[in-house]
Enzyme design. Structure first.
Site, short mmCIF file in Angstrom:
data_model
loop_
_atom_site.label_atom_id
_atom_site.label_comp_id
_atom_site.label_asym_id
_atom_site.label_seq_id
_atom_site.Cartn_x
_atom_site.Cartn_y
_atom_site.Cartn_z
N HIS A 33 -1.09 4.94 -7.36
CA HIS A 33 -0.35 3.99 -7.23
C HIS A 33 1.20 3.72 -6.95
CE1 HIS A 33 2.23 2.12 -10.45
NE2 HIS A 33 0.60 1.10 -10.37
N GLU A 60 -2.82 1.75 -3.04
CA GLU A 60 -2.64 0.65 -3.38
C GLU A 60 -1.17 -0.10 -2.16
OE1 GLU A 60 -0.25 0.25 -6.94
OE2 GLU A 60 -1.14 -1.74 -7.12
N ASP A 62 0.90 -3.37 -2.85
CA ASP A 62 1.39 -4.88 -3.42
C ASP A 62 1.79 -5.92 -2.45
OD1 ASP A 62 0.68 -3.57 -6.09
OD2 ASP A 62 2.77 -2.89 -6.68
N HIS A 75 6.49 -4.45 -4.75
CA HIS A 75 6.10 -4.55 -5.95
C HIS A 75 6.27 -5.83 -7.20
CE1 HIS A 75 5.51 -4.58 -10.04
NE2 HIS A 75 4.42 -3.90 -10.02
N GLU A 168 -3.24 -6.03 -3.90
CA GLU A 168 -3.25 -6.42 -4.86
C GLU A 168 -2.16 -7.62 -4.08
OE1 GLU A 168 -1.15 -5.80 -8.20
OE2 GLU A 168 -0.51 -7.07 -9.40
O1 G3P Z 1 -2.39 -2.81 -10.12
C1 G3P Z 1 -2.68 -2.07 -10.86
C2 G3P Z 1 -1.41 -1.69 -11.52
O2 G3P Z 1 -0.53 -1.92 -10.25
C3 G3P Z 1 -1.16 -3.44 -11.92
O3 G3P Z 1 0.00 -2.53 -12.84
O4 G3P Z 1 2.86 -4.00 -12.66
O5 G3P Z 1 2.34 -1.74 -11.29
O6 G3P Z 1 0.98 -3.79 -10.12
P1 G3P Z 1 1.74 -3.64 -11.53
CA CA Z 2 -0.20 -3.00 -8.55
#
Ligand code: G3P
Ligand code: CA
Length: 368
Positions: A33, A60, A62, A75, A168
């Site tokens: 994450h 991940e 963002d 993020h 994302e």
């Molecule tokens: O994308 C999964 C998780 O990362 C969602 O929460 O706010 O950390 O992007 P966030």
């Molecule tokens: Ca995310």
């Protein structure tokens, strides 16, 4: 991760520190994450390299968009909680006091330093996770989606592994309102780097159901792509997705996602769901009595993967129903039956799954 070998599967059930583990359908994954974000500032290239070295399955990203249409890994679509933007560009904030990525060119943003996530309280920066990497130490900067993919693909070449990307698309509704088609731009980059089908090691994720449907029905056919798509789940009150009605932003209503039959609806356009942890195991659970919702069962019946977020081992972040981070992983992977987790502590999830696999093998050997 590790195919938790289906031949082992053969109705193998182990009662160990990992609980009652059935490997019949196991093919569990670890998603870093924002990188190894418990150990290095989130979404920096060092945090991604560290996660890679820890043995994760996916890393991940963002993604947000700059004024000059570049795709930045961050993020939030704001710069102020992880960079020194307020110091370098003090006159560039909007009326709400925030510094928006979309108001800056990539060259301008590259001049900033980035650090651990902080909140300004009484004019002072307070680190959100005080036991993590110290604020402003060393030297970190932000980077683009292309730069991150090149890092991961470069390490895939040099190590012979195949770590995936889990990208994302952040706030498509906001970008659209600002005149930007972030989804199309993200898909074009993925295609350029060879991520085009469900067989490729990539997921696209978004909280915005309308955008997810648009990706599946409009953008994928247009680009001849079919990458695995994940619908992230939110509570309406978080204002995670907004719609503009008569010029006014109103929150998208997520209530339907928690009703019976919702997973079948989502399966019409997505390959998986990304729920918040309490949507699977309720917070009021106790160690002796886990209250598990029907979400995983209904998602699996609809052939959807389930990848909940976010697993953190920091002080105060482990729910009361788990005695340790590893027990929490056990409850989600093997009691609730999720297929993967987003975690800031990827080393511990990788280690947990490896030990579970080892124990299952030992148990099988003892039986044969
Ligand atoms: O994308 C999964 C998780 O990362 C969602 O929460 O706010 O950390 O992007 P966030
Ligand atoms: Ca995310």
């Amino acid at each position: 991760m590790k195919k938790l070998v289906t031949s082992l599967a053969a109705a193998l059930a182990i009662t160990t520190s990992f609980g009652s583990v059935s490997f019949a359908e196991a093919d569990k994954i670890v998603i870093a994450h924002r990188g190894a974000s418990a150990y290095l500032p989130e979404h920096t290239l060092p945090a991604k390299a560290m996660a890679y070295a820890m043995g994760v399955d996916y890393i991940e990203q963002d993604v947000v968009m700059t004024k000059d249409n570049k795709l930045l890994i961050m993020h939030d679509h704001y710069l102020d909680s992880v960079t020194n933007v307020a110091e370098v560009y003090p006159d560039r904030k909007r009326k709400d006091g925030r510094y928006y990525v979309i108001d800056f060119t990539l060259d301008e943003i590259k001049k900033l330093k980035t650090t651990e996530v902080f909140t300004v309280e009484n004019g002072k920066q307070v680190q959100d996770y005080p036991d993590r990497f110290p604020l402003w130490k060393s030297n970190f900067s932000v980077h683009t989606l292309e730069e991150e993919i090149e890092l991961i693909q470069g390490m895939n070449k040099s190590t012979g592994r195949n770590v995936g990307i889990y990208t994302e698309i952040k706030a498509p509704w906001f970008h659209r309102h600002e005149g930007k088609d972030i989804s199309l731009a993200v898909l074009q980059v993925l295609k350029k780097y060879g991520y085009v089908s469900k067989n490729d090691k990539a997921y696209i994720q978004t909280f915005d159901p309308n955008e997810a449907k648009r990706i599946r029905t409009e953008l994928y056919p247009q680009l001849n792509m079919n990458v695995k798509l994940v619908q992230l789940m939110a509570e309406t009150g978080w204002n995670e997705t907004m719609n503009y009605e008569n010029g006014k932003a109103v929150p998208y209503n997520y209530d339907w996602m928690f009703e019976k039959g919702a997973m079948k609806e989502i399966a019409k356009y997505a390959d998986g769901v990304g729920p918040w942890k309490p949507m699977i195991i309720k917070e009021e659970s106790t160690r002796d009595h886990l209250i598990i919702t029907n979400l995983v069962k209904e998602a699996h019946e609809a052939d959807l993967d389930v990848h909940p977020y976010t697993f953190r081992a920091d002080k105060g972040q482990i729910p009361a129903y788990a005695a340790s981070f590893e027990e929490l992983l056990d409850q989600f992977y093997f009691t609730a039956g999720v297929d993967g987790v987003f975690t800031d502590f990827p080393d511990r999830a990788v280690d947990f799954l490896r030990r579970a696999e080892y124990q299952s093998k030992m148990s099988k050997n003892q039986r044969s």
